[in-house]
Design a protein around this motif. Structure first.
Motif, mmCIF file in Angstrom:
data_model
loop_
_atom_site.group_PDB
_atom_site.id
_atom_site.type_symbol
_atom_site.label_atom_id
_atom_site.label_comp_id
_atom_site.label_asym_id
_atom_site.label_seq_id
_atom_site.Cartn_x
_atom_site.Cartn_y
_atom_site.Cartn_z
ATOM 1 N N ALA A 379 0.598 -1.434 0.098
ATOM 2 C CA ALA A 379 0.292 -0.273 -0.053
ATOM 3 C C ALA A 379 0.810 1.196 0.125
ATOM 4 O O ALA A 379 0.095 2.697 -0.478
ATOM 5 N N ARG A 380 2.191 1.272 0.451
ATOM 6 C CA ARG A 380 3.276 1.825 0.463
ATOM 7 C C ARG A 380 3.913 2.297 -0.873
ATOM 8 O O ARG A 380 4.497 4.019 -1.247
ATOM 9 N N THR A 381 3.584 1.853 -2.013
ATOM 10 C CA THR A 381 3.977 2.336 -2.889
ATOM 11 C C THR A 381 3.544 4.038 -3.595
ATOM 12 O O THR A 381 2.452 4.307 -3.052
ATOM 13 N N VAL A 382 4.516 4.213 -4.092
ATOM 14 C CA VAL A 382 4.300 5.467 -4.788
ATOM 15 C C VAL A 382 4.734 5.426 -5.720
ATOM 16 O O VAL A 382 5.835 5.169 -6.020
ATOM 17 N N VAL A 383 3.842 6.018 -6.536
ATOM 18 C CA VAL A 383 3.992 6.070 -8.005
ATOM 19 C C VAL A 383 3.298 7.380 -8.246
ATOM 20 O O VAL A 383 2.799 8.537 -8.098
ATOM 21 N N ALA A 384 4.347 8.040 -8.740
ATOM 22 C CA ALA A 384 4.825 9.988 -9.472
ATOM 23 C C ALA A 384 4.919 9.636 -10.535
ATOM 24 O O ALA A 384 5.243 8.614 -11.755
ATOM 25 N N ALA A 385 4.111 10.821 -11.384
ATOM 26 C CA ALA A 385 4.225 10.966 -12.667
ATOM 27 C C ALA A 385 3.984 12.676 -12.610
ATOM 28 O O ALA A 385 3.941 13.519 -11.899
ATOM 29 N N ALA A 386 4.633 12.713 -14.168
ATOM 30 C CA ALA A 386 4.683 14.173 -14.468
ATOM 31 C C ALA A 386 3.638 13.933 -15.812
ATOM 32 O O ALA A 386 3.038 12.838 -16.638
ATOM 33 N N ASP A 387 3.866 15.096 -16.019
ATOM 34 C CA ASP A 387 2.067 15.253 -17.410
ATOM 35 C C ASP A 387 2.510 14.613 -19.022
ATOM 36 O O ASP A 387 3.621 14.480 -18.532
ATOM 37 N N PRO A 388 1.424 14.399 -19.060
ATOM 38 C CA PRO A 388 1.622 13.432 -20.249
ATOM 39 C C PRO A 388 2.373 14.105 -20.848
ATOM 40 O O PRO A 388 2.137 15.667 -21.295
ATOM 41 N N ARG A 389 3.343 14.125 -22.813
ATOM 42 C CA ARG A 389 4.811 14.527 -22.951
ATOM 43 C C ARG A 389 3.728 14.468 -24.868
ATOM 44 O O ARG A 389 3.974 12.948 -25.026
ATOM 45 N N THR A 390 3.290 14.882 -25.560
ATOM 46 C CA THR A 390 3.039 14.838 -26.424
ATOM 47 C C THR A 390 4.210 14.736 -27.985
ATOM 48 O O THR A 390 4.606 14.323 -29.154
ATOM 49 N N ALA A 391 5.231 15.391 -27.396
ATOM 50 C CA ALA A 391 6.773 15.246 -28.157
ATOM 51 C C ALA A 391 7.853 14.542 -27.485
ATOM 52 O O ALA A 391 7.766 14.691 -26.053
ATOM 53 N N TRP A 392 8.209 13.704 -28.016
ATOM 54 C CA TRP A 392 9.357 13.547 -27.530
ATOM 55 C C TRP A 392 10.585 13.600 -26.702
ATOM 56 O O TRP A 392 11.045 13.825 -25.833
ATOM 57 N N ASP A 393 11.295 15.351 -27.333
ATOM 58 C CA ASP A 393 11.791 15.869 -26.720
ATOM 59 C C ASP A 393 11.819 16.712 -25.390
ATOM 60 O O ASP A 393 12.586 16.728 -24.764
ATOM 61 N N ASP A 394 10.381 16.334 -24.943
ATOM 62 C CA ASP A 394 10.358 16.624 -24.120
ATOM 63 C C ASP A 394 9.803 15.665 -22.962
ATOM 64 O O ASP A 394 9.867 15.551 -21.290
ATOM 65 N N VAL A 395 10.271 14.591 -23.542
ATOM 66 C CA VAL A 395 10.316 12.966 -21.854
ATOM 67 C C VAL A 395 11.784 13.015 -21.398
ATOM 68 O O VAL A 395 11.175 13.024 -20.160
ATOM 69 N N PRO A 396 12.570 13.842 -21.506
ATOM 70 C CA PRO A 396 13.606 13.676 -20.759
ATOM 71 C C PRO A 396 13.185 14.624 -19.577
ATOM 72 O O PRO A 396 13.471 14.044 -17.947
ATOM 73 N N ALA A 397 12.571 16.133 -19.598
ATOM 74 C CA ALA A 397 12.226 17.157 -18.570
ATOM 75 C C ALA A 397 10.911 16.213 -17.682
ATOM 76 O O ALA A 397 10.570 15.736 -16.368
ATOM 77 N N GLY A 398 9.707 15.528 -18.206
ATOM 78 C CA GLY A 398 9.367 14.688 -17.654
ATOM 79 C C GLY A 398 9.596 13.683 -16.609
ATOM 80 O O GLY A 398 9.457 13.717 -15.758
ATOM 81 N N LEU A 399 10.458 13.245 -17.564
ATOM 82 C CA LEU A 399 10.884 11.365 -16.601
ATOM 83 C C LEU A 399 11.935 12.882 -14.936
ATOM 84 O O LEU A 399 11.450 12.347 -14.261
ATOM 85 N N ARG A 400 12.357 13.666 -15.042
ATOM 86 C CA ARG A 400 12.952 14.120 -14.247
ATOM 87 C C ARG A 400 12.073 14.751 -12.887
ATOM 88 O O ARG A 400 12.121 14.571 -11.997
ATOM 89 N N GLU A 401 10.831 15.330 -13.488
ATOM 90 C CA GLU A 401 9.936 15.615 -12.890
ATOM 91 C C GLU A 401 9.109 15.015 -12.327
ATOM 92 O O GLU A 401 9.198 15.156 -10.887
ATOM 93 N N ALA A 402 8.754 13.683 -12.795
ATOM 94 C CA ALA A 402 8.771 12.318 -12.600
ATOM 95 C C ALA A 402 9.576 11.747 -11.027
ATOM 96 O O ALA A 402 9.301 11.412 -10.021
ATOM 97 N N GLN A 403 11.061 12.218 -10.891
ATOM 98 C CA GLN A 403 11.691 11.614 -10.454
ATOM 99 C C GLN A 403 11.537 12.871 -9.413
ATOM 100 O O GLN A 403 11.845 12.232 -7.777
ATOM 101 N N HIS A 404 11.510 14.406 -9.511
ATOM 102 C CA HIS A 404 10.987 14.859 -8.443
ATOM 103 C C HIS A 404 10.418 14.895 -7.710
ATOM 104 O O HIS A 404 10.472 14.895 -6.433
ATOM 105 N N VAL A 405 9.350 14.504 -8.133
ATOM 106 C CA VAL A 405 8.200 14.567 -7.361
ATOM 107 C C VAL A 405 8.138 13.447 -6.280
ATOM 108 O O VAL A 405 7.899 13.040 -5.019
ATOM 109 N N ALA A 406 8.257 11.897 -6.852
ATOM 110 C CA ALA A 406 8.736 11.051 -6.452
ATOM 111 C C ALA A 406 9.979 10.898 -4.923
ATOM 112 O O ALA A 406 9.365 10.481 -3.919
#
Length: 525
Positions: A379-406
């Motif tokens: 129950a304590r598993t944390v799933v952090a997410a960034a807002d969905p990205r439609t451009a591949w170039d925005d994926v790295p920033a999204g992964l870093r945002e999700a990591q920051h939230v986690a």
């Protein structure tokens, strides 16, 4: 070790019919190709001098047959059958010495040879066949001996790397360096698991990987050489030399030796026994995306070749804490969601989902998180997410945002009050502090505000302060959590206020201390 592989580059190529005809001794006989000129690049495996009309039954393929045709003169039927038998035996070529038997090229033999695609060469000047046999045989024997020695040397070199604990990438880098072409390892679905070679050349290969995979699947030819990976009757992948510029025999030898080494590496577990090659491939790609060291655009061919759909997709970057990467991979496969999974650091795992544009990204992410918690029982598993990205170039920033939230909800006790999928808007002040934790001004502020508790016996008081502020300055709850009486808690709070020089009943001063404590904890984390 490197010099062993350099031998691959200097190894004399196999002789072709064309090369034999350009030997100095052969040129003295004034050779003329009268049929099968399009097949002069056939390799010559051996040279055979024979006058018997039924010589074809004595051949095993690849021979250059030398004859005067003395037993064929005057019988066109025998001449035609002679050429046909050589064709059936897959001879490389036939060389006819003109003389008493045939003063000119025989029309029947020429026509049949042209129809069969068998090179027919005539020698206009008397020529001792023994000289040609000696020249070609000595070259072929030298090559065969060198090939045997090279085979053992390459096997020894690669086995040495494995026993030294070298990872898969080290082996592939070595093979790519000395084969002079990109090297690709795939599973049976042609999903790329690992690559090696000059980066730009590898990217060119991966950019058109589907076509190249089909071309390599046709067997040796055109420089695409493939060797099976497997054992005990089961094949589980291939290693492909892409665009090998040397002769096919040398490329085949290198591919076979490399395949043997990779199978051994996989059996022994290599330097990363805890991970399969598929996991290593995903981890390498996602780690490069998160780090930003390699531009996202350059990683697109790798993602596509790894089996991730990238055209007109919605990408959902996730970072999960307290979950096994293998379990996450099984979950996305169970739900039928295309994606990659890779372990990061400190118990975090990155997940990149690739969804069709008409799919509800947020709803699918929530469903993934709910199923994960339910089936894992955590129950304590944390799933952090960034807002969905439609451009591949925005994926790295999204992964870093999700990591920051986690990271911002790394405290598992806080995770219980959070939604199934945590986003940046859910972490509030804690998230902002995490973003700013490396700022010198924030670090200086935290040190200044908490100075009275950061040394000596202050650690116990710091824990009491942390609980007191986290519970909204609830004295009863704080005393209960620290298993002390309320009078004892009051004394500790007074000691804290005295050391810090603040009044915790004052909202602004308490907020300042709370922010400093969040910054301190973020820096320590």
């Amino acid at each position: 070790m490197a010099t062993t592989f350099e031998t691959l580059q200097t190894l004399e190529p196999a002789l072709s019919v064309r090369q034999v005809l350009h030997l100095e001794r052969v040129l003295a006989g004034e050779p003329e190709v009268v049929a099968g000129a399009a097949q002069l690049d056939r390799p010559v495996r051996w040279v055979h001098v024979a006058e018997a009309p039924d010589v074809g039954v004595m051949l095993s393929g690849g021979e250059m047959v030398l004859t005067t045709g003395v037993l064929l003169a005057g019988d066109e039927g025998k001449q035609a059958e002679y050429i046909q038998s050589l064709h059936r035996a897959e001879a490389a070529a036939v060389v006819l010495g003109l003389g008493r038997a045939f003063p000119a090229p025989p029309d029947v033999m020429r026509r049949v040879a042209e129809r069969c695609g068998l090179p027919l060469v005539v020698l206009h000047r008397p020529f001792p066949f023994a000289e040609l046999t000696e020249e070609v045989q000595s070259r072929l024997v030298r090559r065969k001996f060198a090939a045997v020695s090279l085979s053992e040397a390459v096997r020894t070199a690669l086995t040495g790397l494995i026993t030294a604990g070298a990872p898969l990438q080290r082996l592939l880098d070595e093979v790519a360096q000395h084969s002079g072409c990109p090297v690709v390892v795939t599973n049976l679905a042609h999903r790329v698991l690992a690559t090696a070679g000059e980066r730009s050349a590898v990217d060119d290969v991966l950019r058109d990987w589907e076509r190249i995979a089909r071309q390599a699947g046709g067997g040796p030819g055109g420089g695409w050489i493939r060797a099976d990976l497997g054992g005990r009757g089961e094949r589980w992948g291939w290693i492909v030399l892409c665009g090998h510029r040397g002769d096919t025999a040398t490329g085949r030898l290198l591919a076979d030796r490399a395949a043997e080494a990779l199978v051994l590496h996989r059996m022994l577990g290599g330097a990363a026994a805890a991970h399969t090659w598929e996991e290593q491939s995903a981890q390498s790609l996602l780690t490069d995306l998160v780090s930003g060291v390699v531009p996202a655009r350059q990683l697109l061919p790798r993602a596509r070749a790894a089996g991730l759909p990238v055209n007109r997709r919605t990408f959902v970057p996730l970072v999960v804490r307290d979950a096994e990467p293998a379990g996450l991979d099984r979950m996305i496969r169970l739900l039928g969601l295309p994606g990659l999974v890779a372990e990061l650091a400190d118990g975090a795992t990155a997940v990149l989902l690739s969804l069709a544009r008409d799919q509800d990204a947020e709803a699918l992410a929530a469903h993934f998180a709910t199923r994960l918690r339910t089936e894992s029982g955590q129950a304590r598993t944390v799933v952090a997410a960034a807002d969905p990205r439609t451009a591949w170039d925005d994926v790295p920033a999204g992964l870093r945002e999700a990591q920051h939230v986690a990271d911002a909800v790394a405290d598992s006790s806080a995770a219980l009050a959070l939604p199934a999928v945590v986003r940046l808007r859910d972490v509030h002040l804690r998230g902002l502090i995490r973003l700013l934790r490396d700022d010198p001004h924030v670090q200086s502020f935290a040190e200044r505000e908490l100075d009275g508790l950061l040394c000596g016996a202050g650690e116990d008081l710091l824990n009491v302060l942390r609980t007191y502020l986290a519970t909204g300055r609830n004295k009863s709850r704080t005393a209960q959590l620290h298993h002390v009486s309320r009078p004892a808690l009051y004394r500790r709070l007074e000691a804290i206020q005295g050391r810090l020089g603040v009044d915790l009943d004052d909202f602004e001063q308490a907020a300042s201390v709370h922010i400093a404590l969040l910054a301190h904890d973020a820096q320590q984390g």
